[in-house]
Write a protein that holds these residues in place. Structure first.
Motif, PDB file in Angstrom:
ATOM      1  N   ALA A 188      -4.712   5.663 -18.388  1.00 42.08           N
ATOM      2  CA  ALA A 188      -4.822   4.283 -18.884  1.00 42.08           C
ATOM      3  C   ALA A 188      -3.744   3.403 -18.256  1.00 42.08           C
ATOM      4  O   ALA A 188      -4.009   2.282 -17.800  1.00 42.08           O
ATOM      5  CB  ALA A 188      -4.697   4.261 -20.406  1.00 42.08           C
ATOM      6  N   ASP A 189      -2.533   3.925 -18.202  1.00 45.46           N
ATOM      7  CA  ASP A 189      -1.418   3.137 -17.668  1.00 45.46           C
ATOM      8  C   ASP A 189      -1.632   2.807 -16.188  1.00 45.46           C
ATOM      9  O   ASP A 189      -1.430   1.681 -15.747  1.00 45.46           O
ATOM     10  CB  ASP A 189      -0.109   3.919 -17.862  1.00 45.46           C
ATOM     11  CG  ASP A 189       1.107   3.088 -17.505  1.00 45.46           C
ATOM     12  OD1 ASP A 189       1.373   2.115 -18.227  1.00 45.46           O
ATOM     13  OD2 ASP A 189       1.767   3.397 -16.496  1.00 45.46           O
ATOM     14  N   THR A 190      -2.070   3.822 -15.440  1.00 42.18           N
ATOM     15  CA  THR A 190      -2.280   3.615 -14.006  1.00 42.18           C
ATOM     16  C   THR A 190      -3.436   2.649 -13.765  1.00 42.18           C
ATOM     17  O   THR A 190      -3.370   1.797 -12.872  1.00 42.18           O
ATOM     18  CB  THR A 190      -2.554   4.972 -13.327  1.00 42.18           C
ATOM     19  OG1 THR A 190      -1.497   5.862 -13.686  1.00 42.18           O
ATOM     20  CG2 THR A 190      -2.599   4.832 -11.824  1.00 42.18           C
ATOM     21  N   LEU A 225       1.608   6.511  -7.023  1.00 40.18           N
ATOM     22  CA  LEU A 225       0.554   7.354  -7.605  1.00 40.18           C
ATOM     23  C   LEU A 225       0.930   8.831  -7.534  1.00 40.18           C
ATOM     24  O   LEU A 225       0.735   9.588  -8.493  1.00 40.18           O
ATOM     25  CB  LEU A 225      -0.785   7.116  -6.893  1.00 40.18           C
ATOM     26  CG  LEU A 225      -1.416   5.730  -7.108  1.00 40.18           C
ATOM     27  CD1 LEU A 225      -2.664   5.551  -6.241  1.00 40.18           C
ATOM     28  CD2 LEU A 225      -1.743   5.494  -8.576  1.00 40.18           C
ATOM     29  N   ILE A 226       1.485   9.232  -6.399  1.00 37.37           N
ATOM     30  CA  ILE A 226       1.899  10.634  -6.264  1.00 37.37           C
ATOM     31  C   ILE A 226       2.956  10.970  -7.318  1.00 37.37           C
ATOM     32  O   ILE A 226       2.901  12.001  -7.987  1.00 37.37           O
ATOM     33  CB  ILE A 226       2.431  10.918  -4.837  1.00 37.37           C
ATOM     34  CG1 ILE A 226       1.297  10.739  -3.820  1.00 37.37           C
ATOM     35  CG2 ILE A 226       3.034  12.325  -4.740  1.00 37.37           C
ATOM     36  CD1 ILE A 226       1.747  10.794  -2.366  1.00 37.37           C
ATOM     37  N   CYS A 227       3.918  10.074  -7.491  1.00 38.25           N
ATOM     38  CA  CYS A 227       4.978  10.308  -8.490  1.00 38.25           C
ATOM     39  C   CYS A 227       4.386  10.419  -9.889  1.00 38.25           C
ATOM     40  O   CYS A 227       4.826  11.244 -10.704  1.00 38.25           O
ATOM     41  CB  CYS A 227       5.995   9.167  -8.490  1.00 38.25           C
ATOM     42  SG  CYS A 227       7.025   9.137  -7.030  1.00 38.25           S
ATOM     43  N   GLY A 263       5.331  12.372 -13.231  1.00 38.65           N
ATOM     44  CA  GLY A 263       5.170  11.634 -14.483  1.00 38.65           C
ATOM     45  C   GLY A 263       4.499  12.434 -15.583  1.00 38.65           C
ATOM     46  O   GLY A 263       5.014  12.526 -16.703  1.00 38.65           O
ATOM     47  N   ILE A 264       3.348  13.012 -15.282  1.00 37.47           N
ATOM     48  CA  ILE A 264       2.626  13.749 -16.331  1.00 37.47           C
ATOM     49  C   ILE A 264       3.430  14.963 -16.812  1.00 37.47           C
ATOM     50  O   ILE A 264       3.540  15.180 -18.019  1.00 37.47           O
ATOM     51  CB  ILE A 264       1.192  14.105 -15.863  1.00 37.47           C
ATOM     52  CG1 ILE A 264       0.391  12.802 -15.662  1.00 37.47           C
ATOM     53  CG2 ILE A 264       0.479  14.999 -16.889  1.00 37.47           C
ATOM     54  CD1 ILE A 264      -1.019  12.985 -15.125  1.00 37.47           C
ATOM     55  N   PRO A 265       4.016  15.757 -15.916  1.00 37.99           N
ATOM     56  CA  PRO A 265       4.862  16.853 -16.413  1.00 37.99           C
ATOM     57  C   PRO A 265       6.041  16.385 -17.270  1.00 37.99           C
ATOM     58  O   PRO A 265       6.340  16.998 -18.305  1.00 37.99           O
ATOM     59  CB  PRO A 265       5.368  17.524 -15.126  1.00 37.99           C
ATOM     60  CG  PRO A 265       4.362  17.180 -14.079  1.00 37.99           C
ATOM     61  CD  PRO A 265       3.816  15.838 -14.449  1.00 37.99           C
ATOM     62  N   GLY A 283       0.787  -1.242   0.000  1.00 37.29           N
ATOM     63  CA  GLY A 283       0.000   0.000   0.000  1.00 37.29           C
ATOM     64  C   GLY A 283       0.811   1.281   0.000  1.00 37.29           C
ATOM     65  O   GLY A 283       0.523   2.209  -0.770  1.00 37.29           O
ATOM     66  N   ALA A 284       1.818   1.340   0.835  1.00 33.03           N
ATOM     67  CA  ALA A 284       2.608   2.577   0.904  1.00 33.03           C
ATOM     68  C   ALA A 284       3.323   2.810  -0.426  1.00 33.03           C
ATOM     69  O   ALA A 284       3.423   3.939  -0.922  1.00 33.03           O
ATOM     70  CB  ALA A 284       3.624   2.488   2.049  1.00 33.03           C
ATOM     71  N   PHE A 285       3.770   1.711  -1.015  1.00 32.13           N
ATOM     72  CA  PHE A 285       4.434   1.796  -2.317  1.00 32.13           C
ATOM     73  C   PHE A 285       3.467   2.330  -3.370  1.00 32.13           C
ATOM     74  O   PHE A 285       3.792   3.246  -4.134  1.00 32.13           O
ATOM     75  CB  PHE A 285       4.952   0.416  -2.733  1.00 32.13           C
ATOM     76  CG  PHE A 285       5.643   0.397  -4.074  1.00 32.13           C
ATOM     77  CD1 PHE A 285       7.003   0.644  -4.156  1.00 32.13           C
ATOM     78  CD2 PHE A 285       4.933   0.145  -5.237  1.00 32.13           C
ATOM     79  CE1 PHE A 285       7.655   0.638  -5.397  1.00 32.13           C
ATOM     80  CE2 PHE A 285       5.565   0.142  -6.481  1.00 32.13           C
ATOM     81  CZ  PHE A 285       6.931   0.386  -6.549  1.00 32.13           C
TER      82      PHE A 285
END
Ligand code: PHE
Length: 453
Positions: free
Chosen positions: A261-263, A52-54, A59-61, A45-47
């Motif tokens: 989509a990837d997530t 997700l935050i990353c 990631g998107i930027p 979970g922590a991972f």
């Protein structure tokens, strides 16, 4: 004259094709093979939370920045920096990316070969009736062998080269559009089966309840690396693909859709795998073999399991294929544009040289398993160096370049398609590429090196 400047550059044909091809690069073994085992080793979970935050904050930027660089320059990663920042050392970022492409392709295609082995084993009925211990043995002895991992690696590499020779539109597009929805449906079926096994809840608990005590510097670096690897960012794959995106496509929304989509595939793969791992009494920290052991077990508990398993492994191979294509394309675009090779020659040269490293990698669990650095075999060294070090460093400089070096006018031009879009997200994008993303990557590095606590 070189033909690059006289012919129209190849490009993706439309909105759906762009997102499909880029999602095809992003979605692959990273989501289905790598995420579960790395998350399993890093506490679940922590991972997932840090991952997700990353993805959102960094990631998107980075992905959008790669699109901007590629589309503005119409070149491969090395040539793109040479074009946009002539006379500066920025081109080194492109070169590191091309080196990363070599290294990733070697170990990635090795795993892609494993999926072919499992396709073969399921179609011949060899997985049926095996329990966890037997499947574990089967995977280990396959992985340690020499002939089969090598054979599958070479077959996969050969296919990848063959597609790349035929060019962007006919080659890449055709194969990326069709198959992925099927894989998604099969993953959903796996989720249903996995969630209805007795004892499945512990797996959901593991995946979705972050245990804050698991937040270590190493885990955060692994989560950052996984998000880069999974999104195909940090090495110029998406600079290369960005150079094939038409001028009227919306770059930010394309990046957003690909990331979603990837997530989604990653989270669904997690829901398919962890409940079953706990229900069937395996261990979530089962190293590179995790999905090759757990998935055959789940399939056996389904009606028509063997047919589903066969389908699944071939679709996974195809998902891997749309990723290997995108990695090889980076190297080939470089050779064609910078060294003026023909596409055919460039592809053959790239395929052969990656194969040399790949053969060594494919053997690194067996014949060459005694070659180790810091207790890692060649495979793990390549995997660790690329995802956790080279891609984040590449991403760091890519956002720095777009945030601080590249002309803001040109950034605006790319993101508004020369004024035809409103560019509502422009200020937010600027803030993220200038501050959030580079600072976050730098902090993860300093933290994992022990320089900040
Ligand atoms: N993103 C791909 C996957 O998740 C792997 C990849 C990494 C592709 C880097 C291109 C560049 O499987």
């Amino acid at each position: 004259m070189d033909d690059q400047s006289t012919t129209v550059r190849d490009s993706f044909s439309g909105r759906f094709a762009v997102v499909a091809a880029i999602a095809g690069s992003a979605i692959g073994l990273g989501n289905i093979w790598r995420f579960p085992y790395v998350a399993g080793e890093n506490g679940g979970g922590a991972f997932l939370l840090v991952y997700l935050i990353c993805t959102v904050a960094i990631g998107i930027p980075v992905m959008t920045s790669e699109f901007i660089i590629g589309r503005a320059a119409q070149r491969n990663p090395y040539g793109a920096f040479k074009t946009l920042a002539p006379g500066t050392p920025w081109f080194l970022i492109g070169l590191i990316g091309i080196a990363a492409a070599f290294m990733i392709l070697a170990f990635y295609t090795t795993v892609a070969g494993w999926t072919l082995e499992y396709f073969f084993q399921s179609i011949t009925g060899n997985l049926a009736g095996k329990n966890n211990a037997e499947l574990t043995d089967m995977f280990n002895s396959f992985q340690k062998g020499s002939f089969r991992p090598l054979l599958w690696f070479l077959i996969f590499m050969g296919f990848t080269g063959a597609i790349i020779i035929s060019g962007v539109r006919e080659g890449i597009e055709k194969y990326t559009k069709v198959m992925m929805p099927f894989l998604f449906i099969l993953l959903l079926l796996l989720c249903v089966r996995s969630l209805t096994l007795p004892g499945a809840k512990a797996g959901l608990q593991f995946l979705f309840h972050p245990d804050i005590s698991k937040l270590t510097p190493r885990m955060i670096l692994e989560a950052l690396g996984q998000s880069f690897f999974s999104l195909s960012i940090g090495m110029g794959t998406l600079i290369t693909y960005g150079s094939y995106i038409k001028k009227n496509e919306n770059l930010i929304s394309s990046a957003g859709m690909v990331a979603i989509a990837d997530t989604a595939v990653t989270v669904i793969a997690g829901i398919a795998i962890f409940p079953a791992v706990f229900a069937l009494g395996g261990s979530p920290a089962s190293d590179t073999g995790l999905v090759f052991i757990v998935l055959p077990e789940i399939f056996q508990k389904m009606p028509l399991g063997n047919i589903f398993a066969t389908l699944f492994f071939i679709l996974l191979a195809i998902a891997a294929f749309t990723s290997t294509i995108s990695i090889l394309e980076v190297i080939v675009a470089y050779l064609v544009e910078e060294l003026k090779m023909s596409r055919r020659k460039a592809t053959i040269a790239a395929t052969l040289s990656v194969s040399v490293l790949g053969v060594i990698t494919a053997l690194s669990f067996g014949a060459l398993s005694n070659i180790r650095v810091a207790d890692k075999n060649i495979f793990s060294i390549l995997e660790y160096l690329t995802s956790n070090i080279m891609l984040p460093i590449g991403g760091f400089f890519i956002v720095l370049f777009i945030g601080w070096f590249f002309s803001p006018v040109l950034v605006k031009k790319e993101l508004t398609n020369d004024g035809s879009l409103k560019g509502r997200y422009l200020p937010l994008f600027r803030f993220f590429v200038k501050f959030i993303a580079p600072v976050a990557i730098a902090m993860v590095f300093l933290y994992s090196l022990g320089i900040i606590k």
